[in-house]
Design a protein around this motif. Structure first.
Motif, PDB file in Angstrom:
ATOM      1  N   UNK A 189     -14.447   3.039  44.035  1.00 54.65           N
ATOM      2  CA  UNK A 189     -14.181   1.966  44.763  1.00 54.65           C
ATOM      3  C   UNK A 189     -12.585   2.089  45.402  1.00 54.65           C
ATOM      4  N   UNK A 190     -12.271   2.450  46.323  1.00 49.48           N
ATOM      5  CA  UNK A 190     -11.098   2.720  46.777  1.00 49.48           C
ATOM      6  C   UNK A 190     -10.758   1.539  48.166  1.00 49.48           C
ATOM      7  N   UNK A 191      -9.482   0.534  48.316  1.00 50.61           N
ATOM      8  CA  UNK A 191      -9.416  -0.742  49.468  1.00 50.61           C
ATOM      9  C   UNK A 191      -7.645  -0.290  49.346  1.00 50.61           C
ATOM     10  N   UNK A 192      -7.752   0.234  51.072  1.00 57.76           N
ATOM     11  CA  UNK A 192      -6.585   0.111  51.322  1.00 57.76           C
ATOM     12  C   UNK A 192      -5.511  -1.188  52.590  1.00 57.76           C
ATOM     13  N   UNK A 193      -5.336  -2.032  52.637  1.00 56.48           N
ATOM     14  CA  UNK A 193      -4.539  -3.029  53.347  1.00 56.48           C
ATOM     15  C   UNK A 193      -4.517  -1.922  55.032  1.00 56.48           C
ATOM     16  N   UNK A 194      -5.046  -1.104  55.303  1.00 55.63           N
ATOM     17  CA  UNK A 194      -4.209  -0.386  56.926  1.00 55.63           C
ATOM     18  C   UNK A 194      -5.815   0.362  57.025  1.00 55.63           C
ATOM     19  N   UNK A 195      -5.612   1.055  58.299  1.00 58.56           N
ATOM     20  CA  UNK A 195      -7.137   1.634  59.266  1.00 58.56           C
ATOM     21  C   UNK A 195      -5.982   2.646  60.217  1.00 58.56           C
ATOM     22  N   UNK A 196      -6.676   2.073  61.366  1.00 56.57           N
ATOM     23  CA  UNK A 196      -5.601   3.459  62.185  1.00 56.57           C
ATOM     24  C   UNK A 196      -6.365   5.025  61.755  1.00 56.57           C
ATOM     25  N   UNK A 197      -4.528   5.848  61.786  1.00 62.27           N
ATOM     26  CA  UNK A 197      -5.125   7.209  61.819  1.00 62.27           C
ATOM     27  C   UNK A 197      -5.195   7.182  60.071  1.00 62.27           C
ATOM     28  N   UNK A 198      -4.874   6.816  59.442  1.00 67.50           N
ATOM     29  CA  UNK A 198      -4.275   7.105  57.758  1.00 67.50           C
ATOM     30  C   UNK A 198      -6.119   6.847  57.178  1.00 67.50           C
ATOM     31  N   UNK A 199      -7.548   6.253  57.982  1.00 69.49           N
ATOM     32  CA  UNK A 199      -8.384   5.579  57.359  1.00 69.49           C
ATOM     33  C   UNK A 199      -9.369   6.943  57.285  1.00 69.49           C
ATOM     34  N   UNK A 200      -9.002   8.318  57.961  1.00 70.41           N
ATOM     35  CA  UNK A 200     -10.515   9.467  58.196  1.00 70.41           C
ATOM     36  C   UNK A 200      -9.276  10.093  56.629  1.00 70.41           C
ATOM     37  N   UNK A 201      -8.643  10.370  56.391  1.00 72.42           N
ATOM     38  CA  UNK A 201      -7.641  10.892  55.067  1.00 72.42           C
ATOM     39  C   UNK A 201      -8.080  10.107  53.959  1.00 72.42           C
ATOM     40  N   UNK A 202      -7.269   9.160  54.487  1.00 70.23           N
ATOM     41  CA  UNK A 202      -7.994   7.413  52.794  1.00 70.23           C
ATOM     42  C   UNK A 202      -9.650   8.224  51.863  1.00 70.23           C
ATOM     43  N   UNK A 203     -10.188   7.829  53.407  1.00 68.98           N
ATOM     44  CA  UNK A 203     -11.698   8.795  53.000  1.00 68.98           C
ATOM     45  C   UNK A 203     -12.445   9.861  52.081  1.00 68.98           C
ATOM     46  N   UNK A 204     -11.282  10.436  52.931  1.00 68.68           N
ATOM     47  CA  UNK A 204     -11.413  11.936  52.618  1.00 68.68           C
ATOM     48  C   UNK A 204     -11.477  12.037  51.109  1.00 68.68           C
TER      49      UNK A 204
END
Length: 365
Positions: free
Chosen positions: A315-330
């Motif tokens: 499980x990984x959770x972070x309190x931001x979206x936008x441009x960083x979301x794809x990198x974080x998911x990858x």
């Protein structure tokens, strides 16, 4: 930072534990065999604020869809609905869906209904709040109007087309079949049996979400809660994934059969080497499977994945979206691959010898 109880897990997770730009905090949870680890960093918002803990609530966006799918599987196991039941059978009074061929509940749960990704006209009507709360003005009446006007993009069952509208509609149909509000039904059938005490659609308490470093209001999706309304914690989500790892080991659990059903591959994904179960994306390697789903709102990014054969979950959770979301998911997906490849002392070698395949994040959040 919370120190993991398993040093081997700690070593795999630490590279992921870097708060992306624009966020204030994140939480990770992992299981490998009978070992668990929780790592957290940062705070729930800017300025002086409480630290992130394994029990901090984050918006999980489209990861909600896996909960809706589990509810469908439970109701099918109980004989309350069938996967091949047509949508028309459970539409609320006065609702109708324009269609030339029958759309079934399974079509909705596997994104093969032919419905579009977004509701009709949502981009125009949500434009004033597109970067904060695009769904907040889209309620039940708007769902009803959309269904009566929309045309299917493909013949049901013939093509994968990720659809928030489709899974959102599925939630309405299950609620109608059970004669109960969706949120109450989900809590009774899924959240309570799995002891997910801090998982719900309630917007408080939770961390503050951020978009390019700016605080976002709590996400609201009143018309399609089954597609993305849930909030949860690292601890609850790890418990949720653990239940999927070996449901046959607990046959007395009311959800045992449903937990098995959601993971069965049902649809071959286009331009990919994977399948889709009921909401769960599914890839198979030489000796184990990986199942995963991601989710984003305007202020949060979430990833949840597991491998039954290796008894691994992340499980990984972070309190931001936008441009960083794809990198974080990858990066989260790559970490899941590394966790599943661990074999004791060979963990480092396996991690290097088995490069991760890039997950197409466009189709799982």
């Amino acid at each position: 930072m919370t120190v993991a109880r398993d040093r081997d897990l700690d070593g795999v997770l630490l590279p992921l534990l870097s708060v992306p730009q624009g966020a204030t905090g994140m939480a990770l949870a992992a299981r490998h065999g009978d070992q668990e680890a929780f790592l957290v960093a940062g705070t729930t918002r800017h300025d002086p604020a409480p630290p992130i803990t394994p029990d901090t609530r984050f918006e999980i966006g489209s990861t909600t869809k896996t909960f809706t799918a589990l509810l469908l599987a439970d109701m099918a196991h109980r004989g309350e609905v069938r996967y091949d039941d047509p949508v028309d059978r459970y539409l609320p009074p006065g609702w109708r869906l324009r269609q030339r061929a029958p759309v079934t509940l399974q079509h909705l749960a596997t994104h093969t209904s032919g419905l579009p990704r977004f509701p009709l006209g949502i981009v125009v009507t949500a434009l004033p709040t597109w970067y904060s709360n695009p769904y907040q003005g889209f309620g039940p009446q708007q769902v009803r109007t959309t269904l009566s006007r929309i045309r299917l993009r493909s013949t049901p069952g013939s093509r994968f087309r990720y659809s928030n509208l489709g899974v959102g509609l599925l939630g309405w149909l299950l609620a109608e079949a059970a004669h109960r509000p969706f949120e109450d039904l989900l809590a009774e059938r899924v959240l309570h049996p799995l002891d997910l005490a801090r998982t719900s659609s309630a917007s408080t308490p939770q961390a503050t979400g951020h978009w390019h470093g700016r605080p976002r209001p709590a996400f609201r999706i009143p018309g399609l809660p089954a597609a993305g309304a849930l909030r949860s914690t690292a601890r609850d989500l790890l418990r949720y994934l653990t239940a999927h790892l070996a449901p046959d080991d607990a046959p007395s659990t009311p959800l045992a059969q449903a937990l098995t059903d959601v993971t069965r591959p049902r649809v071959l994904l286009p331009h990919d080497d994977g399948h889709l179960g009921l909401a769960w994306f599914h890839r198979t390697s030489a000796d184990h499977d990986l199942l995963f789903h991601a989710g984003t709102t305007r202020g949060f990014t979430a990833f949840a994945g597991f491998s039954p054969q290796t008894h691994t979950a992340l499980v990984s959770l972070v309190n931001t979206s936008a441009g960083s979301s794809r990198t974080f998911i990858q990066r989260s997906y790559d970490t899941l691959v590394a966790l599943a490849a661990r074999t004791g002392e060979d963990a480092d070698r396996d991690r290097g010898d088995r490069p991760a395949k890039h997950v197409p994040v466009w189709d799982c959040k």
